[in-house]
Design a protein around this motif. Structure first.
Motif, PDB file in Angstrom:
ATOM      1  N   PHE A 146       0.838  -1.198   0.000  1.00  0.00           N
ATOM      2  CA  PHE A 146       0.000   0.000   0.000  1.00  0.00           C
ATOM      3  C   PHE A 146       0.877   1.253   0.000  1.00  0.00           C
ATOM      4  O   PHE A 146       0.643   2.199  -0.764  1.00  0.00           O
ATOM      5  N   ARG A 147       1.903   1.273   0.857  1.00  0.00           N
ATOM      6  CA  ARG A 147       2.783   2.438   0.935  1.00  0.00           C
ATOM      7  C   ARG A 147       3.529   2.658  -0.374  1.00  0.00           C
ATOM      8  O   ARG A 147       3.695   3.801  -0.826  1.00  0.00           O
ATOM      9  N   LEU A 148       3.972   1.557  -0.993  1.00  0.00           N
ATOM     10  CA  LEU A 148       4.676   1.679  -2.267  1.00  0.00           C
ATOM     11  C   LEU A 148       3.751   2.230  -3.343  1.00  0.00           C
ATOM     12  O   LEU A 148       4.125   3.155  -4.086  1.00  0.00           O
ATOM     13  N   ASP A 149       2.541   1.690  -3.454  1.00  0.00           N
ATOM     14  CA  ASP A 149       1.600   2.169  -4.473  1.00  0.00           C
ATOM     15  C   ASP A 149       1.241   3.627  -4.239  1.00  0.00           C
ATOM     16  O   ASP A 149       1.025   4.387  -5.194  1.00  0.00           O
ATOM     17  N   GLN A 150       1.182   4.034  -2.992  1.00  0.00           N
ATOM     18  CA  GLN A 150       0.897   5.437  -2.669  1.00  0.00           C
ATOM     19  C   GLN A 150       2.017   6.339  -3.174  1.00  0.00           C
ATOM     20  O   GLN A 150       1.765   7.397  -3.764  1.00  0.00           O
ATOM     21  N   GLU A 151       3.265   5.923  -2.956  1.00  0.00           N
ATOM     22  CA  GLU A 151       4.399   6.719  -3.423  1.00  0.00           C
ATOM     23  C   GLU A 151       4.467   6.761  -4.952  1.00  0.00           C
ATOM     24  O   GLU A 151       4.761   7.805  -5.536  1.00  0.00           O
ATOM     25  N   LEU A 152       4.212   5.626  -5.593  1.00  0.00           N
ATOM     26  CA  LEU A 152       4.251   5.592  -7.058  1.00  0.00           C
ATOM     27  C   LEU A 152       3.181   6.506  -7.650  1.00  0.00           C
ATOM     28  O   LEU A 152       3.426   7.197  -8.647  1.00  0.00           O
TER      29      LEU A 152
END
Length: 409
Positions: free
Chosen positions: A210-216
């Motif tokens: 979730f955190r990665l997709d948010q940053e992307l």
């Protein structure tokens, strides 16, 4: 209540599994923004059992086995064991610990942050646009965004030395994009959900993704507004110091994210048409989930309150034991809005002695039920409860083991 919680957990599990399976495919096809929108599904899944549904009729409940008192040892607590109330206390204890940990971490971050010196604020004014400089704070974990009623941007004390003017502008643009997208609030919701689902393996697998997709999604939005800054943006990421992921905080760069973020910058990103198609596909998926839920949830049928009813077992009449009478009594219970039986009828297909029927009816009038729901409100409902009177005791665990040993020989 147990049925609603069970459905919520089931739907959340299915939604998490779906998101984990298709997030990469959706990102490549439609971009990081629509892919991040997929995380709406687990949040929606938790409330699906509270959405309007279709009318429910009869609910057929598991058969209740009744033995003579002399044979009932070890069986009276079966229903109570099935309900396993200790699981609720275990979940509550774990959730309380996780929520307390989240609160302590958040309060520590707020306490350690300090007002930004006026000299630094003046130096950064050119990169802040209309952003209120009073929402900038000094903190060693910066650059990062911290949720608050008015979310804050945290900057390290050496921000001006660590980054040159162009890099400062890119980092601040990224953090301000997080604020405009509401990512700080979504991160808080994700942290709260992970605390409540502390026992669920998929929740811990999903949180870093979730955190990665948010940053992307944030990176994609920044570069869509300023495509000429791709090289400088990648260079700034490459020379930044990665931090370990922390609850309640969105850092500029978390350690595991660098490779994925650099890859996204180098890859050709979908155009506006494909992004809109992705948003439309996501809307269809969410609407379809709600429609399916309407047929399966909030018009819930009446169900037995196992914890309460396990304490009130029907008695096997002595006359029936003496006459060796057995049979299954099928009761048709009209359940009120508060879960109490209003009327109990006997199914015409019942083939049992009158004294067995009377024992089952008298006991059922003392039972409690989870009422049926219609459009989220309790309504009168009906349940069919089979009560099996049997003179043959259930085989004990020891007896089963012995039989298995004999068969294996």
């Amino acid at each position: 209540m147990d049925a609603i919680l069970s459905l919520s957990l089931l739907y959340a599990t299915a939604a998490l599994a779906l998101v984990l399976l298709v997030r990469r495919l959706l990102r490549r096809a439609f971009g990081a923004g629509p892919a991040f929108g997929l995380w709406l599904l687990p949040a929606l899944a938790l409330v699906l059992p509270c959405l309007p549904g279709l009318p429910a009729r009869w609910s057929v409940l598991p058969a209740l086995r009744v033995l003579p008192d002399s044979m009932a040892t070890g069986t009276a607590g079966t229903d109570a064991a099935m309900s396993m109330p200790w699981l609720r206390w275990l979940w509550l204890a774990g959730a309380s610990v996780m929520l307390l940990r989240l609160a302590v971490h958040y309060l520590r971050l707020r306490r350690q942050s300090r007002a930004l010196p006026m000299a630094i604020a003046a130096s950064l004014r050119h990169a802040l646009d209309d952003f209120d400089p009073r929402r900038l704070r000094l903190h060693p974990a910066g650059p990062a965004v911290l949720w608050a009623p008015r979310s804050l941007v945290l900057l390290p004390a050496d921000f001006l030395d660590r980054f040159d003017a162009a890099e400062q502008r890119l980092v601040l643009r990224h953090e301000l994009t997080h604020l405009r997208r509401g990512d700080a609030l979504w991160s808080l919701i994700a942290g709260l959900a992970a605390a409540l689902l502390w026992f669920h393996p998929l929740a811990w697998v999903a949180l870093p993704r979730f955190r990665l997709d948010q940053e992307l999604a944030c990176d994609e939005r920044v570069l869509r507004d300023a495509p000429r800054d791709e090289t400088a943006y990648a260079h700034t990421l490459l020379h930044s110091v990665g931090l370990s992921p922390m609850p309640a905080l969105i850092p500029w760069l978390a350690e595991p994210q660098l490779k994925e973020r650099l890859t996204m910058i180098q890859r050709h990103r979908p155009g506006a048409l494909r992004r809109r198609a992705g948003v439309a596909a996501l809307a269809v998926l969410v609407a379809g989930s709600v429609f399916v839920a309407q047929a399966a949830t909030n018009n819930r049928k009446a169900s037995s309150n196992l914890t309460f009813n396990a304490r009130i077992q029907p008695r096997y009449p002595e006359a029936a034991i003496k006459n060796k009478e057995q049979g299954t009594v099928v009761l048709k219970v009209l359940v009120s809005k508060d879960g109490r039986p209003l009327r109990i009828d006997v199914d015409p297909a019942t083939k049992a002695a009158p004294d067995l029927v009377e024992s089952a009816r008298e006991t059922a009038m003392q039972w409690r039920f989870n009422p049926a729901l219609k459009n989220g409100k309790p309504v009168e409902g009906s349940a069919r409860v089979p009560v099996e009177f049997n003179l043959t005791p259930l085989p004990s665990k020891t007896g089963q083991d012995k039989a298995e040993k004999r068969s294996s020989k």
